[in-house]
Design a protein around this motif. Structure first.
Motif, PDB file in Angstrom:
ATOM      1  N   ASP A 175       0.821  -1.219   0.000  1.00 61.12           N
ATOM      2  CA  ASP A 175       0.000   0.000   0.000  1.00 61.12           C
ATOM      3  C   ASP A 175       0.851   1.264   0.000  1.00 61.12           C
ATOM      4  N   GLY A 176       2.137   1.135  -0.330  1.00 63.75           N
ATOM      5  CA  GLY A 176       3.051   2.259  -0.254  1.00 63.75           C
ATOM      6  C   GLY A 176       2.941   3.199  -1.443  1.00 63.75           C
ATOM      7  N   PRO A 177       3.826   4.217  -1.483  1.00 64.79           N
ATOM      8  CA  PRO A 177       3.830   5.176  -2.591  1.00 64.79           C
ATOM      9  C   PRO A 177       4.343   4.537  -3.864  1.00 64.79           C
ATOM     10  N   GLU A 178       4.454   5.313  -4.923  1.00 66.99           N
ATOM     11  CA  GLU A 178       4.891   4.777  -6.205  1.00 66.99           C
ATOM     12  C   GLU A 178       6.295   4.193  -6.110  1.00 66.99           C
ATOM     13  N   GLU A 179       6.625   3.364  -7.087  1.00 60.99           N
ATOM     14  CA  GLU A 179       7.928   2.710  -7.126  1.00 60.99           C
ATOM     15  C   GLU A 179       9.053   3.743  -7.071  1.00 60.99           C
ATOM     16  N   ARG A 180      10.084   3.442  -6.278  1.00 60.86           N
ATOM     17  CA  ARG A 180      11.199   4.364  -6.149  1.00 60.86           C
ATOM     18  C   ARG A 180      12.501   3.598  -5.969  1.00 60.86           C
ATOM     19  N   VAL A 181      13.536   4.018  -6.678  1.00 60.92           N
ATOM     20  CA  VAL A 181      14.901   3.643  -6.348  1.00 60.92           C
ATOM     21  C   VAL A 181      15.579   4.910  -5.845  1.00 60.92           C
ATOM     22  N   SER A 182      16.190   4.836  -4.694  1.00 51.85           N
ATOM     23  CA  SER A 182      16.824   6.023  -4.120  1.00 51.85           C
ATOM     24  C   SER A 182      18.165   5.660  -3.511  1.00 51.85           C
TER      25      SER A 182
ATOM     26  N   GLY B 188      11.334  18.278  -0.469  1.00 52.13           N
ATOM     27  CA  GLY B 188      10.044  17.829   0.023  1.00 52.13           C
ATOM     28  C   GLY B 188      10.192  16.535   0.804  1.00 52.13           C
ATOM     29  N   VAL B 189       9.205  16.241   1.627  1.00 53.78           N
ATOM     30  CA  VAL B 189       9.212  15.022   2.436  1.00 53.78           C
ATOM     31  C   VAL B 189       8.317  13.986   1.753  1.00 53.78           C
ATOM     32  N   VAL B 190       8.900  12.843   1.374  1.00 56.30           N
ATOM     33  CA  VAL B 190       8.145  11.740   0.782  1.00 56.30           C
ATOM     34  C   VAL B 190       7.653  10.808   1.881  1.00 56.30           C
ATOM     35  N   VAL B 191       8.560  10.423   2.763  1.00 55.82           N
ATOM     36  CA  VAL B 191       8.233   9.626   3.946  1.00 55.82           C
ATOM     37  C   VAL B 191       8.952  10.265   5.126  1.00 55.82           C
ATOM     38  N   PRO B 192       8.210  10.719   6.156  1.00 54.23           N
ATOM     39  CA  PRO B 192       8.863  11.376   7.288  1.00 54.23           C
ATOM     40  C   PRO B 192       9.760  10.414   8.059  1.00 54.23           C
ATOM     41  N   GLU B 193      10.542  10.986   8.983  1.00 54.16           N
ATOM     42  CA  GLU B 193      11.497  10.168   9.726  1.00 54.16           C
ATOM     43  C   GLU B 193      10.793   9.001  10.423  1.00 54.16           C
ATOM     44  N   THR B 194      11.391   7.839  10.291  1.00 52.58           N
ATOM     45  CA  THR B 194      10.843   6.588  10.816  1.00 52.58           C
ATOM     46  C   THR B 194      11.950   5.840  11.533  1.00 52.58           C
ATOM     47  N   ARG B 195      11.628   5.251  12.660  1.00 51.59           N
ATOM     48  CA  ARG B 195      12.619   4.526  13.445  1.00 51.59           C
ATOM     49  C   ARG B 195      12.430   3.026  13.262  1.00 51.59           C
TER      50      ARG B 195
END
Length: 265
Positions: free
Chosen positions: A67-74, A95-102
């Motif tokens: 259920d995540g955002p579009e495909e990404r290679v980063s 911009g923030v795509v996914v905020p900080e996550t632990r």
């Protein structure tokens, strides 16, 4: 300058809704192996570490979220303080795509987009596990060994990454007249490049993988469903390069070692 010092690009990530499709493509193309990493899995996002054939440490990860955002290679840039850097980078126009996550292992990460829309991750604040710190050896075929920023506005791109991470850009006079700059992230040798493609080009930030035969690997990628966006092309020093779009729309580069000079690890 250490491997895990802030500003260094240390690995890459593939965010996808279909991890099996990603493993099938890249496993067939490069012979990568994959191993579940429960310490880096968060909620519904499953993480798998990626290791090149014959390598002694992982070089990247697949993050699978149906259920995540579009495909990404980063690519992933080391941060001394992910939350503070996320805020600082926003002020620079990111911009923030996914905020900080632990993650369960204590590592923090955030996925950002630069002002040109290119996605990258900042990672840090957690303990460096043995498998995160590579041994002092050069890259093996099939491994991540370079990153590249493609830009339609080289001044803006250089300005952002210089301010964001202290990267230094030096024109590459061995590139046969291409508007190419080597990018120094703090080491003696460059670890990436910026390709000025002009106003009619494309913007991207992608990992590049070392191979022994760029034309053959490019052809194999096409057989597996990828498209060739550029190349194969050869520099005067013998370096061969191509830019590929995988079946899920993600860019990556292929290159082989030059016949003269040195490509850094």
């Amino acid at each position: 300058m250490g491997f895990m010092d802030p500003g260094n690009v240390v690995r890459f990530e593939i965010a996808t809704a279909d991890g099996q499709a990603v493993r099938d493509f890249y496993g067939s193309l490069f012979g990568w192996s994959f191993a579940a990493d429960p310490d880096s899995s968060v909620g519904a996002v499953a993480c798998m570490r990626i290791t090149a054939p014959g390598a002694s440490y992982p070089m990247g990860a697949i993050h699978e979220d149906a259920d995540g955002p579009e495909e990404r290679v980063s690519v992933c840039v080391v941060s001394a303080d992910v939350a503070a850097d996320r805020e600082r980078l926003e002020k620079l126009g990111a911009g923030v795509v996914v905020p900080e996550t632990r993650a369960p292992d204590g590592t923090w990460s955030a996925r950002m987009a630069d002002p040109r829309g290119n996605v990258f991750s900042i990672v840090g604040d957690g303990p460096v596990r043995e498998q995160d710190e590579p041994v002092a050896a050069g890259p093996v075929p099939g491994s991540y060994a370079w990153f590249e920023v493609g830009t339609t506005d080289s001044e803006a791109t250089e300005g952002f990454y210089s301010a964001a991470f202290g990267w230094r850009f030096v024109f590459d006079d061995t590139a046969g007249g291409k508007r190419y700059h080597n990018v120094f992230t703090g080491n003696q040798w460059p670890s990436g490049g910026m390709y000025d493609l002009g106003a009619d080009g494309v913007d991207y930030l992608m990992p590049d993988f070392l191979v022994t035969d760029v034309p053959a690997t490019t052809a194999r990628a096409v057989e597996l469903g990828a498209k060739v966006e550029f190349g194969p092309d050869t520099n005067p020093d013998g370096l061969v390069y191509s830019r590929i779009v995988d079946p899920r729309g993600n860019r990556f580069g292929l290159f082989s070692m030059p016949t003269a000079g040195r490509v850094p690890a």
